[in-house]
Structure formats: C-alpha cells, structure tokens
Motif scaffolding. Structure first.
Motif, PDB file in Angstrom:
ATOM      1  N   CYS A   8       0.856  -1.188   0.000  1.00 12.14           N
ATOM      2  CA  CYS A   8       0.000   0.000   0.000  1.00 12.14           C
ATOM      3  C   CYS A   8       0.891   1.238   0.000  1.00 12.14           C
ATOM      4  O   CYS A   8       1.857   1.285   0.754  1.00 12.14           O
ATOM      5  CB  CYS A   8      -0.904   0.016   1.227  1.00 12.14           C
ATOM      6  SG  CYS A   8      -1.860   1.535   1.340  1.00 12.14           S
TER       7      CYS A   8
ATOM      8  N   ASN B  22       0.153   4.057   1.161  1.00  5.30           N
ATOM      9  CA  ASN B  22      -0.118   4.873   2.358  1.00  5.30           C
ATOM     10  C   ASN B  22       0.198   4.173   3.667  1.00  5.30           C
ATOM     11  O   ASN B  22       0.247   4.803   4.706  1.00  5.30           O
ATOM     12  CB  ASN B  22      -1.592   5.279   2.407  1.00  5.30           C
ATOM     13  CG  ASN B  22      -2.076   5.840   1.088  1.00  5.30           C
ATOM     14  OD1 ASN B  22      -1.374   6.621   0.461  1.00  5.30           O
ATOM     15  ND2 ASN B  22      -3.258   5.423   0.659  1.00  5.30           N
ATOM     16  N   CYS B  23       0.306   2.838   3.599  1.00  7.29           N
ATOM     17  CA  CYS B  23       0.512   2.084   4.838  1.00  7.29           C
ATOM     18  C   CYS B  23       1.641   1.091   4.631  1.00  7.29           C
ATOM     19  O   CYS B  23       1.898   0.671   3.515  1.00  7.29           O
ATOM     20  CB  CYS B  23      -0.751   1.298   5.208  1.00  7.29           C
ATOM     21  SG  CYS B  23      -2.269   2.255   5.113  1.00  7.29           S
TER      22      CYS B  23
ATOM     23  N   CYS C 220      -6.064  -2.332   0.275  1.00  6.63           N
ATOM     24  CA  CYS C 220      -5.457  -2.189   1.596  1.00  6.63           C
ATOM     25  C   CYS C 220      -6.573  -2.273   2.628  1.00  6.63           C
ATOM     26  O   CYS C 220      -7.549  -1.548   2.540  1.00  6.63           O
ATOM     27  CB  CYS C 220      -4.755  -0.849   1.719  1.00  6.63           C
ATOM     28  SG  CYS C 220      -4.210  -0.524   3.406  1.00  6.63           S
TER      29      CYS C 220
ATOM     30  N   CYS D 141      -6.514   1.323   4.919  1.00  5.52           N
ATOM     31  CA  CYS D 141      -6.922   2.661   4.493  1.00  5.52           C
ATOM     32  C   CYS D 141      -7.889   2.617   3.309  1.00  5.52           C
ATOM     33  O   CYS D 141      -8.286   3.648   2.805  1.00  5.52           O
ATOM     34  CB  CYS D 141      -5.704   3.493   4.122  1.00  5.52           C
ATOM     35  SG  CYS D 141      -4.937   3.002   2.570  1.00  5.52           S
TER      36      CYS D 141
ATOM     37  N   TYR E 154      -7.333   1.889   0.320  1.00  9.51           N
ATOM     38  CA  TYR E 154      -6.707   2.125  -0.985  1.00  9.51           C
ATOM     39  C   TYR E 154      -6.954   0.903  -1.861  1.00  9.51           C
ATOM     40  O   TYR E 154      -6.957  -0.232  -1.386  1.00  9.51           O
ATOM     41  CB  TYR E 154      -5.199   2.314  -0.792  1.00  9.51           C
ATOM     42  CG  TYR E 154      -4.389   2.257  -2.080  1.00  9.51           C
ATOM     43  CD1 TYR E 154      -4.191   3.399  -2.861  1.00  9.51           C
ATOM     44  CD2 TYR E 154      -3.835   1.048  -2.515  1.00  9.51           C
ATOM     45  CE1 TYR E 154      -3.465   3.335  -4.041  1.00  9.51           C
ATOM     46  CE2 TYR E 154      -3.113   0.979  -3.697  1.00  9.51           C
ATOM     47  CZ  TYR E 154      -2.927   2.121  -4.464  1.00  9.51           C
ATOM     48  OH  TYR E 154      -2.223   2.056  -5.628  1.00  9.51           O
TER      49      TYR E 154
HETATM   50 ZN    ZN Z   1      -3.320   1.442   3.169  1.00 10.57          ZN
END
Ligand code: ZN
Ligand code: ADP
Ligand code: ZN
Length: 822
Positions: free
Chosen positions: A538, A540-541, A556, A559, A561
């Motif tokens: 991911c 973002n993570c 994900c 989040c 995504y």
């Molecule tokens: Zn994420």
C-alpha cells in the motif's frame, strides 16, 4: 479609593464543550437565566473568534473566572435537562479513568442532532413537502436549501441575519424538514419472507388423510396441500411464494387454507418461536437453568456483579430473560449489552417475543432520528424503553432508574472502543454505571475474559456456572486435522483436507448446514513475484495489499486504498505473480467448484457492507437458502442456527501466532465460540480444525473445551511477564506524517517516563503495521504493578504529557492515551 460602581449579583455557568480540552468553560448569565437554567441543559455559545457550539451546563455559580472575562451565552436550547445527574457522574468517571476530556465523553454520548455547532452541515429531507407548517424563518431556510444542497449552521445564521439560530434548526429537525450530515445510517427493517407450515393439529397421519378427503371437492386447495408435502421432503422451510409456484395456485388459495386453519403463515426472521405478534410466556427453565438462576439471585444478595459462565447453547439468554422480567416488574430499567454484530434480528426477535413493546434497540446502524427517539424515550422513562438492547454506546443513554445490566459475551473485544476518544470498555463502564444506579450486573460468556474470571476467583464477582447444553445435547465433538501430514500424504484438495471434505459431504447429504471459518477476508493477503520476491505494498501504509479476485483488485485493509491487479511485477516486469495465503473469498471459490450443487454463502466485511448487510446473510442462512456459510470472526458472535451440524476452522495457526499478549486467550475464545455454533438444537455437532501444529497447547485445550487449563496456564504467563490482570497497562501512541518527528518525540517521551517508572516502561516500538494512512506510529506501554497507585500514576503521565505538548516541535504530533489498551 472608593469605587462607586454599583454591585450587581453576577451569575456564571461552567459548561462542557464537545472539544478535547481538559476543562469546562465559564460563561456569564443573567440572574433570570441562572434561575431558569439547570445542570444538564444545553446552551449555544460562541467560542474563539467565529465558532459556535452546543454546550452543556455543568455547574451554576457566582465565581468569576480569574484568567479571562466570561462571555455571555448565546441562548438557552432546552426547557428541561436532557442529561441527568447520574450520567454526569458517569461521564466524570470515564473522563478521569480513561484520561480524556469531559468534552470527549459529551460528544460520544449525545446523538449528533443534539450537538449542533457552527460547522454542522445541514441537508434538506427529500421527503418533506408540507411548506404550510413552516413559519417565516423556517421557510427561508427551506427555500435556501432548494438552491443549495447543503448549508452550515453558520451560513444559516447569515441568511437569517441573526446569531441565534440553533432552536430554529432544532425545530426544523423535529419537523423532519432537514437532517444533519453524518455517516449514512440506514433504517433498520428486516426484510420479511413469508413461509407456510401446516397447522399443528395435522401432525398425525390420520388427520392428514381426513384432510385430503375433506378437500377432495376443493381441487385447488388439495393441490396446494399435496405440493406442500412434496416440498416438505427437502426438510427446508417452505416459502409461500415457492408453494404457489410449485402447485400453480394463487395466493388467494393459500389465504383460504390459512383461514380454514389448515396452513399458517410465519416469518423466520421474527418469529421462529411461533411469534404471532402477541407476547409469549417466558420459557420454562430446565433444571440446570433453574439452579443457575437461583444461584445468581443468591449471589446478587452478596455481590453486585456476577459472572455467568455457561457453555455455548446452555440457554443463558433464557436466564437473562427471567432476571429482566423480574427487574421490569419492579418498575426498573434494564440495559442488555451485546457486541454490535450480534445485534441482529435473531436476538431482537427472541426478546420481543417475550417483552413485546417494552424493548428499544440502540446501535450505530440506526438513523439519527431513531437514536434521538430512543434517547428521549429513555430520558422520559417511557415504558417502551424499559429494556434497552444495545451495543457499547448505549451505556451513555439517560437512564434514571437502572435495576439490571446484562453484558452478554462479556469477553468480546468489540466492547472496547479504540478510536476516537473516549477509549472506554463498555463492560467496565457498565459496571460503574450500575454502581451509580445501585443496579446489578450479570456478565455472561461461555469463554470469560481472563480478567473477569480472575475477578470472580478473587471473590470480587460472584460466579455461577452452567455446564450443560439445553436439551442435554452434548457439546460438539472437536477434532484436530494435521495439515502438514495431509500435505505430505497428498491428501489436500486446495485448502481442504480429505477429512474435512468428507465431513462436509456427509453433512450436506443429511441436509444439514455447515459453517466454515477463516479469519481473513479477500482472496489472498499477499501477491508475490516469483522472480524477484517483491510484493505490492500500500502506498499509504506499511502493509502488503490483499488480492480480491472477484473484483480483480488489490486492496489495503487499513486505508481502503485499491487498484487493479497488475499483470506483471512492478519491480522486475516478470509476469509470474503468485498469491500467498488465503482468505474467505478463495475458500468460497474453491467450495463452489467442489460442491457445485450447493449454495455457498460468504459473510465478511466485504459482503455485509450494504444495506442491512449481515442481516440479509444471516436471514438467508437461517432460512436454509445457503448450505455452507464461509466467514470471518463475525460468525462467532452469539448466533443461533438450529440446522448447523458441522463447523470447520480452515487454519488455526494464524490466530496463534499473533504478536499480542492476549493472542492465546483470544484464539481459545474465538475457536470455542465458533465451534459453539454447531449442533445447538438436535444432535451433537462436529467441529474440525485444520492446523500445522496440532500439539499446540491452545488447540489441545480447544479440542477438549478445557477452559480451566487454558485459564491457569495463561494466568501463569501473565504473572510471569507482568501483564493484566496482575499489572495494568496504559499505552501511549504517537502519530505523525514525519517519521523523524515521531521518532524524536517517542524517544524523548520514553526517557521522561523511564525516569519515573523505570523498567515498567516498554518500548518504544513500532506496531506490526507501522504506518497507516501515511501516519507513522510508535508506541510505549506503561505497566502498573499491583500495589502502585493508579491515580498517582495517571497524574504523573498527565504531567509528562503536558510538558511534551509544551515543546514547540512536538506540538503537531498526535498524542493518544489508551488506558487498559487491550
Ligand atoms: Zn493502506
Ligand atoms: P447460549 O446463549 O447460552 O449460547 P441460548 O440461550 O441461545 O444459549 O440457547 C440455545 C438454544 O436452546 C436456543 O435455541 C434456545 O431457544 C433453546 N433453549 C434454551 N433454554 C431453553 C428452555 N428452557 N426451553 C426451551 N428451549 C430453550
Ligand atoms: Zn519481480
């Protein structure tokens, strides 16, 4: 010098504002306002330069604030308190115990419609069309909403050219002209499917013969009865619609048969127990339940809190019902707490069946208006809110006269709120609430949490046990299947061992249903390139993306995504992407191939999102429209299906290897609870657990349902490694986009805390997923030994937190305190 200023009597109120600041705020009021206002009424006030909030009166006094000049209030919003004395006491306990502000508790407690503020967004209700009931100002707002889809409270004040608009907006909400924006809640109405069954008088064969003869002149009706018997061979409940189709008769014919009392209609979701809209007597308790009930009553004379440890299917609910009945007969209120997900029509129907309209239900899937209505009914102690059936947030309702709180499935992790503050545990908050009301608490579970069982052991709580299932049906037979061995002998088909497949086939042949448990959703949690080993992550993570085959997507789970599944590796371009691990979706697909003639259903976050999500699946499974139900832990929560004879756990290992001090306790609870769905009504059920590690002590304990041994071993570990219930835990989490900031912050904090708490500070450490939504996360855990004062410890932590927040470079870091963070 002598002052000639005239001395007025000046009045002030301290109010709670729905913001995370530690204190109350003082405003000035006139003498007249002061005599009108009472604790627990709402007032609109301005705060800062432009903000407007709904505050709650906490105290009325005559002491001017020292540090600032008190502002006037904007206006008074209530003519009587909407929050009572007991609640305010409860809020104060929550704020001080969980280290949060009264404002946090205030915001969490009240339905959002009660908390208008300048930024609240207002919508028009599409269904409203009766302009004639609006006064001039109301009409102006209504008209403005014809041109603009949404307005803030602030904008409405501008449109009307006045500051004092909250009562007007409240009225518009009451008249159903507008609503306010929040998550979209759905009204909670189970879909009802009509079923047909034969009236009980036709149970015997002779009666049946007579019936067919009697109908020989009513050909259509005879046809319908004959078709009924054909359909009945499948042993499934018969839908009215299916019967009409099969027999080719109209619904009028069925109605005529119902009128003749030959057939009767019923609805599975609401009245599996012959509910005909009338209230039934409570079930006669069996002898073991009777003993347990008396023991509980006896225990209540000595202990305000009693733990009922009763195996799955022992009939705990029927015991609760008796206690509920006695409590309402004494004119007191009852709160029945359940994990959110267990609040399905199943349990609601079961209770309504006895208590009819004395029950109100309260949980997050309810619309704003429904929640406001329940709030008001409880506030006014209305009969229809005498029993509240609710999820964790119902501990905040305005009870005035509680007599009993039942916490069902008290071990459930979902009683703990992690985000946002207040990070409370509803079971513990309920115990304090009961104390305020002088009420009794019954904690119920087949697999009590270690801390509750420990409290019972220490005689802090009473303990009552129920070791038999109702009807003396034996607890399910649990077998462990060694999949390492099965792989070696090539006896696996996909993720199924030959043994599990055999058991499923047998159950399906007997027209029984099967539940399969896999604690992961999606198709597979990791996609990996076989050439270079890269797995898509991911952005973002710090977690790899889960493959969802049906949608052809990588997602994900932290989040949300998502992106399309790539054809080739993003790192090396190789086209050989491999999936690793498996989730519910993969199991569902494999089953559909293995059992093409059966209906396979799936219950996880992906399939239960929409309107009445899990309701629909549970209803369909109950109606036996689904033969095999695959699902995540949602399946473990107190559901009661009568035709399930087999439960399979596809992979026990991931649960056991979880990095958490409670992992083993939780794994035990989860597996025993899931197993408890098997064989609840007719005959002994069967449970098959697949594992690579059949000699693991927890699996051994699950397979013999040996709670005492699990409890003893886990307690030893907790004692040895300094964990609850011996030590208490407070967790500190820092979050920020900038890794260095979090890192510097946490190191500073660790040092300061270690100065005070020495070796009882754990960390700093990063959680398993160390970055979520681009926020880096670091944790510290403070362990509090049994003899150390909790109050003092919290004071010291608070002090260090204040110093931390005074450092300019640390100020942007999010600082989260979580007491009893487990
Ligand atoms: Zn994420
Ligand atoms: P638990 O909550 O302990 O798992 P339940 O209360 O759901 O158990 O009871 C299991 C099943 O047995 C339910 O279908 C319930 O209706 C039935 N049952 C329990 N006690 C009685 C009783 N005394 N008479 C008739 N049926 C009962
Ligand atoms: Zn690659």
């Amino acid at each position: 010098m002598i002052s000639f200023k005239k001395r007025y009597i000046i009045y002030f109120i301290d109010i709670i504002l729905p913001i995370p600041l530690q204190k109350t705020f003082t405003y000035s009021v006139t003498e007249e306002e002061a005599s009108y206002l009472q604790k627990g009424m709402r007032v609109a006030v301005s705060f800062g330069k432009t903000k407007m909030y709904t505050g709650l009166v906490f105290t009325i006094h005559q002491t001017a604030p020292v540090l600032y000049e008190a502002k006037d209030i904007n206006q008074i919003l209530d003519d009587k308190p909407i929050v009572n004395e007991q609640q305010l006491k409860h809020w104060q306990w929550i704020a001080s115990y969980y280290l949060c502000s009264l404002g946090d508790v205030y915001r969490a407690s009240l339905p959002s419609a009660f908390l208008l503020e300048s930024e609240t967004i207002i919508y028009k209700n599409e269904v409203f069309n009766d302009e004639s009931i609006l006064n001039d100002d109301e009409f102006l707002v209504y008209e403005a909403l014809q041109h603009q889809s949404q307005l803030t409270v602030h904008q409405i004040a501008d449109i009307l050219g006045k500051k004092k608009v909250m009562p007007l907006i409240n009225q518009l909400i009451e008249k159903l002209v507008i609503s306010i924006k929040e998550e979209i809640y759905e009204t909670y109405k189970p879909k009802l499917v009509k079923y047909v069954r034969l009236h009980s008088q036709y149970d015997s064969n002779e009666m049946l013969q007579a019936l067919l003869e009697e109908l020989s002149r009513a050909k259509k009706q005879q046809e319908a009865v004959l078709s009924f018997f054909q359909l009945k061979a499948s042993k499934k409940p018969i839908k009215a619609k299916d019967l009409e189709e099969a027999s080719g008769v109209s619904s009028a014919v069925l109605k005529a048969l119902v009128a003749k009392e030959i057939f009767e209609f019923y609805h599975i979701q609401t009245d599996r127990i012959q509910y005909k809209g009338k209230i039934n007597d409570l079930k006669q308790l069996n002898e073991y339940q009777e003993v347990a009930l008396n023991q509980i009553k006896d225990s209540f004379t000595k202990n305000d809190i009693t733990l009922l440890q009763g195996v799955t299917g022992s009939g705990k609910t029927e015991i609760y019902n008796k206690l509920i009945q006695e409590t309402i007969d004494n004119g007191k209120q009852v709160l029945f707490l359940l994990p959110e997900i267990a609040l399905t029509t199943q349990i609601i129907a079961r209770l309504e069946n006895y208590f009819g309209k004395q029950i109100s239900v309260f949980h997050s899937k309810y619309s704003m208006n429904e929640r406001v209505e329940v709030w008001n009914n409880v506030l006014e102690s209305k009969t229809k809110a005498q029993i509240i059936l609710g999820a964790r947030s119902s501990v905040f309702l305005p009870f005035s006269n509680l007599g009993l709180i039942v916490v069902d499935e008290e071990h459930e992790a979902s009683y703990k709120q992690f985000e946002p503050s207040p990070r409370y545990n509803a079971r513990d908050a309920a115990i304090v609430l009961a104390k305020i009301h002088n009420a009794k608490v019954l904690l119920g579970s087949a697999t009590p949490s270690l801390e509750s069982k420990f409290n019972a052991d220490q005689h802090k709580y009473g303990l009552v046990e129920l070791t038999r299932r109702h009807g003396n049906i034996q607890l399910p037979k649990i077998e462990l299947i060694d999949v390492k061995e099965k792989h070696r002998k090539k006896e696996m088909k996909g993720h199924f061992s030959d043994r599990l497949l055999k058991l499923i086939t047998e159950a399906l042949e007997l027209k029984e249903q099967v539940i399969l448990f896999q604690n992961r959703r999606g198709f597979s949690p990791i996609v990996e390139c076989t050439t270079c080993g890269t797995a898509p992550q991911c952005p973002n993570c710090d977690v790899s993306l889960t493959y969802h085959k049906y949608r052809g997507e990588l997602k994900c789970h932290y989040c949300h995504y998502q992106r399309a599944m790539p054809n080739s590796c993003g790192a090396c371009g190789s086209a050989t992407l491999n999936t690793k691990g498996f989730g519910t979706e993969q199991i569902e697909l494999e089953l559909k191939e293995l059992f093409p003639d059966h209906v396979i259903g799936r219950m996880d976050l992906d399939t239960t999102r929409g309107k009445n999500g899990y309701q629909k699946i549970i209803g369909a499974f109950e109606a036996q429209e689904i033969d095999v139900l695959v699902g995540t832990q949602m399946l473990s929560k107190g559901l009661d299906f009568e035709n399930v004879s087999l439960v399979g756990i596809l992979s026990a290992d991931s649960m056991l290897n979880f990095p958490d001090f409670r992992a083993h306790e939780r794994a035990y609870q989860l597996m025993v609870q899931v197993s408890g769905r098997a064989g609840r009504s007719k005959k002994q059920g069967h449970v098959a657990i697949q594992t690579f590690n059949p000699y693991h002590q927890i699996l051994q304990q699950v397979s013999t349902t040996n709670y005492p041994e699990m409890y003893k071993e886990q307690l030893q570990d907790r004692w040895q490694y300094h964990y609850p219930p011996y030590y208490r835990l407070i967790k500190i989490t820092l979050k920020h986009r900038d890794y260095t900031k979090v890192d510097t912050g946490i190191n500073w904090l660790a040092k300061s805390l270690q100065n005070v708490f020495k070796e009882n500070v754990l960390g700093p450490s990063a959680p398993a997923v160390a970055r979520i939504r681009n926020q880096y996360i670091k944790n510290l855990i403070i362990k509090i030994p049994p003899k150390q004062s909790l109050g003092k410890t919290k004071e010291q932590i608070q002090k260090i937190k204040n110093t931390f927040e005074a450092v300019k470079e640390f100020r942007p870091i999010r600082f989260i305190l979580d007491v009893d963070a487990y």
